[in-house]
Design a protein around this motif. Structure first.
Motif, PDB file in Angstrom:
ATOM      1  N   LEU A   1       0.839  -1.205   0.000  1.00 33.77           N
ATOM      2  CA  LEU A   1       0.000   0.000   0.000  1.00 33.77           C
ATOM      3  C   LEU A   1       0.875   1.256   0.000  1.00 33.77           C
ATOM      4  O   LEU A   1       0.597   2.230  -0.700  1.00 33.77           O
ATOM      5  N   GLN A   2       1.945   1.217   0.780  1.00 35.72           N
ATOM      6  CA  GLN A   2       2.838   2.383   0.839  1.00 35.72           C
ATOM      7  C   GLN A   2       3.467   2.661  -0.517  1.00 35.72           C
ATOM      8  O   GLN A   2       3.507   3.804  -0.982  1.00 35.72           O
ATOM      9  N   GLU A   3       3.935   1.606  -1.153  1.00 34.01           N
ATOM     10  CA  GLU A   3       4.607   1.814  -2.443  1.00 34.01           C
ATOM     11  C   GLU A   3       3.599   2.219  -3.516  1.00 34.01           C
ATOM     12  O   GLU A   3       3.901   3.036  -4.386  1.00 34.01           O
ATOM     13  N   THR A   4       2.405   1.639  -3.438  1.00 32.31           N
ATOM     14  CA  THR A   4       1.366   2.022  -4.393  1.00 32.31           C
ATOM     15  C   THR A   4       1.046   3.507  -4.242  1.00 32.31           C
ATOM     16  O   THR A   4       0.943   4.241  -5.229  1.00 32.31           O
ATOM     17  N   GLN A   5       0.929   3.928  -2.993  1.00 35.15           N
ATOM     18  CA  GLN A   5       0.616   5.337  -2.769  1.00 35.15           C
ATOM     19  C   GLN A   5       1.765   6.240  -3.224  1.00 35.15           C
ATOM     20  O   GLN A   5       1.539   7.331  -3.738  1.00 35.15           O
ATOM     21  N   ALA A   6       2.982   5.744  -3.053  1.00 37.01           N
ATOM     22  CA  ALA A   6       4.128   6.539  -3.504  1.00 37.01           C
ATOM     23  C   ALA A   6       4.083   6.730  -5.023  1.00 37.01           C
ATOM     24  O   ALA A   6       4.457   7.780  -5.543  1.00 37.01           O
ATOM     25  N   ILE A   7       3.586   5.713  -5.737  1.00 38.30           N
ATOM     26  CA  ILE A   7       3.532   5.804  -7.199  1.00 38.30           C
ATOM     27  C   ILE A   7       2.346   6.656  -7.653  1.00 38.30           C
ATOM     28  O   ILE A   7       2.469   7.544  -8.487  1.00 38.30           O
TER      29      ILE A   7
END
Ligand SMILES: Cc1cc2nc3c(=O)[nH]c(=O)nc-3n(C[C@H](O)[C@H](O)[C@H](O)COP(=O)(O)O)c2cc1C
Ligand code: FES
Lengths: 607, 168
Positions: B37-43
């Protein structure tokens, strides 16, 4: 407290080190530009063989940032800007002694103090945990090793069995610094004794107390020191895998931690067969996603497993069944940062610091209405008053401290009359406060204790995970009552109802969050009950902090007659002519405070 | 898990193929939902419904579980956010040093409440608990710039600068 600033870090006498703080506080104050200026000036003077700049972690005295300390002598320069940097370097290169005009002074007309170790802020401190913070470049493994880091690990793997390590920890008297104060050696013993194929070691760096930054500073200032403690812990309990769970809002700490992990792994301090022994251990970093309750160990485990961070009842304790049901030992950052020192110097040396039941030192984030706010490390046994007045320098501008809040949302408020209480686990407990994780906020007569209690309740209510009813609903009802008291709608019986609710929430909540959430209310009620009563019965806030209970007035001597307040007032309660005197009609005034924040001359006051 | 029957009303037509690196990186990690979720949000900048659905599908877990986690943590946002994030510290040190006054000044000046985003998507105002520079309290972080020892008047000034920059 001279040990920390000695020249023991591999600095040879000829090379002068300009240690510029690159901690979060000083960076916000522009320390990186200062470091650049030093770099440039050194290059211009072609003095790189004699002087070098080291970007270090937090020195401690954040209030006077950017902080610069020049080693080997340890000459201290506070509030350094780029101009001061030029002067300091010039003085250094010309060998005429320190740049006197930039030295530290306790007050404007006081004598300049040359050495960092000699300023009042430092004289009562003793740096074990923070030994390398502000001294070495945290991103430089070589510097950490030159300061002795990983020697304790080598010693452990070569000479000590896991049981030896645990014995040593027990003898040292080290107790957990994350809040609960559980004996570290005993926790390791329990984890060690749990039989399992795989065990986990977790470092709790979730640091949730709003107003505390000890763990952050440690990870930013000496990440290898924390890792070394964690690796030794893993060896003692027999863990092969570990996690560091870091709070989401700490990007710099995460960056430095990851770099430290990579460097330590490359150097053989982590990974398979560490330093040629049979012991293998790897560490993963997990970034929290913003939930205070995830600092609680079972919630933290749920979060690492990928779930909502909700706690579960204990037992079973994590040392029996934790991460993925395997035995898991969880320790706080600061707890782990003590470990290597204990191994190197021996348990007796550690136990001799502090007091009988509370051994060693504790790091506090000393903040609020205190002159020298910052990061301090003091031996247990010092009194609260000594910390506030001697280390913290008391309040500024002639105000007097009224209370300290220790331990954040789980902690309590201690009135000035109890400032002779010793900073020890049991002594603080007996007066309703806790050592806690290390937040220590000083307040003076301008802070309303009811409003402060409301502040903490707002926080805990917001952060309650909602799993158990007493915490979810109880904190909400408590907050409603305290809020209406601060808004002038307190009713007879409210205080008693609040006490009753506090008791229920405290005794019946599932986890530590709910069990401790009433503490700020209970201690303010215990020591500042008058203030509650005044709010309820007289609709008066003596601190003039609750705007609904204050009267706003224009101070004639400060008013320049600009008319901004009149223009901004939403209810036309202010009258007056340009360049004349303005007056607030207290009947019409709805106490929104808009005039106060708009007045360019601070001429609006609350009475 | 069978595909969820409800269609939702996801209107976003984001390119979710960008997320494949994230899924690959965590393919064998059972507890990776939060990092994902964190990486998705970062993208993507936030977590649109379509992304949550894709994560549920890829990880073969119920959408409710993904949503449960995404909504539990304050770091995750299901709505797009402003270009500049204004963080007002609500930690204890900042609170006793005057954070409430600053909050009032900034929210008034920007016309955006705490936790809200301006209509033109220029800024989002957030309250955060301790930024770790308590020595400089009260603290406001605008973008990646930290401002210490802010008071009502200087907070207004900061906010005004921000709106001016935005209209330029
Ligand atoms: C609501 C709540 C929040 C907590 N937050 C933290 C925290 O931020 N950091 C921490 O180390 N421990 C925190 N703890 C304590 C942990 O549960 C645990 O006791 C601790 O990490 C154990 O390490 P120690 O024995 O080294 O202190 C918290 C506990 C509760 C109930
Ligand atoms: S309380 Fe605001 S920075 Fe710590």
């Amino acid at each position: 407290m001279t040990t920390a600033h000695s020249t023991s870090t591999g600095v040879t006498a000829e090379v002068i080190e300009i240690r510029v703080c690159a901690g979060t506080g000083c960076v916000a104050n522009g320390s990186l530009e200062v470091a650049h200026r030093f770099d440039d000036a050194i290059e211009q003077a072609a003095a790189a063989d004699r002087v070098r700049v080291v970007r270090t972690g937090c020195h401690g005295l954040c209030a006077k940032g950017p902080v610069v300390v020049v080693a080997p002598e340890g000459v201290f320069y506070p509030s350094v800007d780029v101009h001061a940097a030029s002067d300091i370097l010039e003085a250094l290169l010309s060998g005429t002694g320190p740049a006197r005009e930039h030295l530290y002074r306790e007050s404007e007309d006081a004598e300049a103090i040359e050495l960092y170790a000699d300023i009042p802020f430092n004289t009562r401190q003793e740096r074990i945990v923070l030994r390398n913070c502000g001294v070495i470049d945290p991103e430089d493994l070589g510097a950490a090793r030159a300061a002795g880091t990983y020697e304790a690990l080598r010693q452990t793997l070569e000479n000590l069995t896991p049981s030896d390590v645990i014995e040593e920890m027990k003898k040292s008297g080290l107790r957990g610094r994350g809040g609960a104060g559980f004996t570290t050696g005993l926790k390791w013993q329990l984890a060690h004794d749990s039989e399992a194929d795989i065990k986990y070691m977790i470092c709790n760096a979730d640091e949730g107390d709003p107003g505390a930054f000890m763990d952050r500073s440690l990870l930013e200032g000496d990440p290898h020191g924390v890792l070394e403690g964690m690796i030794i812990a893993a060896y003692a309990i027999g863990a092969s895998e570990g996690y560091v769970y870091v709070r989401a809002e700490y990007p710099l700490a995460v960056t430095r931690l990851k770099k430290a992990l990579a460097d330590a792994t490359a150097a053989g301090f982590l990974g398979t067969r560490i330093l040629g022994s049979d012991f293998s251990f790897t560490i993963h970093v997990r970034e929290g996603a913003g939930a205070f309750v995830c600092g609680e160990e079972t919630a933290l485990i749920a979060s690492i497993e990928g779930h909502r961070g909700m706690p579960r009842p204990r037992p079973p304790f994590p040392t029996t069944s934790g991460l993925w049901n395997a035995p898991t030992c969880i320790n706080n950052v600061e707890t782990l940062a003590n470990v290597a020192w204990i191994i190197t110097h021996g348990a007796e040396a550690y136990a001799s610091i502090g007091s009988a039941t509370s051994c060693g030192t504790k790091v506090f984030a000393l903040t609020g209405k205190v002159r020298h706010s910052g990061l301090v490390e003091v031996p247990f046994g010092l009194t609260v008053g000594e910390l506030v007045h001697e280390v913290g320098g008391g309040c500024a501008d002639g105000h007097e401290p009224k209370a300290v809040q220790i331990g954040g949302p789980s902690g309590g408020c201690l009135p000035a009359s109890l400032f002779d209480t010793r900073i020890e686990y049991d002594a603080l407990m007996s007066v309703g406060a806790i050592v806690g994780s290390g937040g220590m906020v000083v307040v003076d007569e301008r802070t309303c204790m009811v409003e402060l209690a409301r502040y903490f309740l707002t926080f805990t209510q917001d952060e309650s995970c909602g799993k158990c009813v007493p915490c979810r609903v109880g904190t909400k009802r408590m907050l409603e009552i305290v809020s209406r008291i601060t808004e002038g709608h307190g009713e007879p019986g409210d205080i008693e109802l609040l006490e009753e609710l506090a008791d229920v929430v405290k005794t019946t909540s599932l986890c530590g969050l709910g069990q401790t959430a009433p503490n700020p209310v209970l201690t303010t009620l215990r020591y500042f009950r008058d203030e509650y009563v005044e709010h309820v019965e007289e609709h008066r806030c003596r601190a003039c902090a609750c705007s609904a209970l204050s009267t706003f007035v224009v101070v004639d001597s400060l008013c320049k007659g600009c008319g901004v307040c009149k223009k901004r007032c939403p209810v036309d309660a202010i009258t007056g002519e340009l360049k004349g005197i303005y007056v607030i009609d207290s009947e019409k005034c709805m106490k929104c405070g808009i005039c106060e924040t708009h007045c360019p001359f601070d001429a609006i006051e609350r009475v | 898990m069978a595909d969820c029957a409800c269609q939702g009303n996801a209107k976003d037509d984001l390119d979710l193929t960008m997320l494949s690196v994230v899924f690959e990186a965590h393919a064998n990690d059972p507890g990776a939902l939060i990092p994902i979720l964190q990486e998705t949000q970062a993208i993507l900048g936030y977590l649109p419904e379509s992304a949550l659905r894709e994560i549920a599908r890829q990880r073969d877990i119920p959408l409710s579980e993904v949503y449960g986690v995404a909504s539990f943590y304050t770091q995750f946002h299901q709505e797009p956010r402003g270009e500049t994030i204004v963080k007002i510290c609500h930690g204890t040190a900042c609170h006793v040093a005057g954070a409430p006054e600053i909050t009032r000044a900034i929210t008034e000046e920007l016309g955006v409440g705490v936790g809200e985003t301006s209509e033109d998507m220029r800024f989002t105002v957030e309250g955060v608990a301790c930024i770790g520079c308590c020595g400089l309290a009260p603290v406001v972080v605008i973008g990646d710039q930290t401002h210490g020892a802010v008071d009502g008047a200087s907070a207004r000034k900061l906010a005004k600068q921000l709106t001016r920059k935005a209209t330029r």
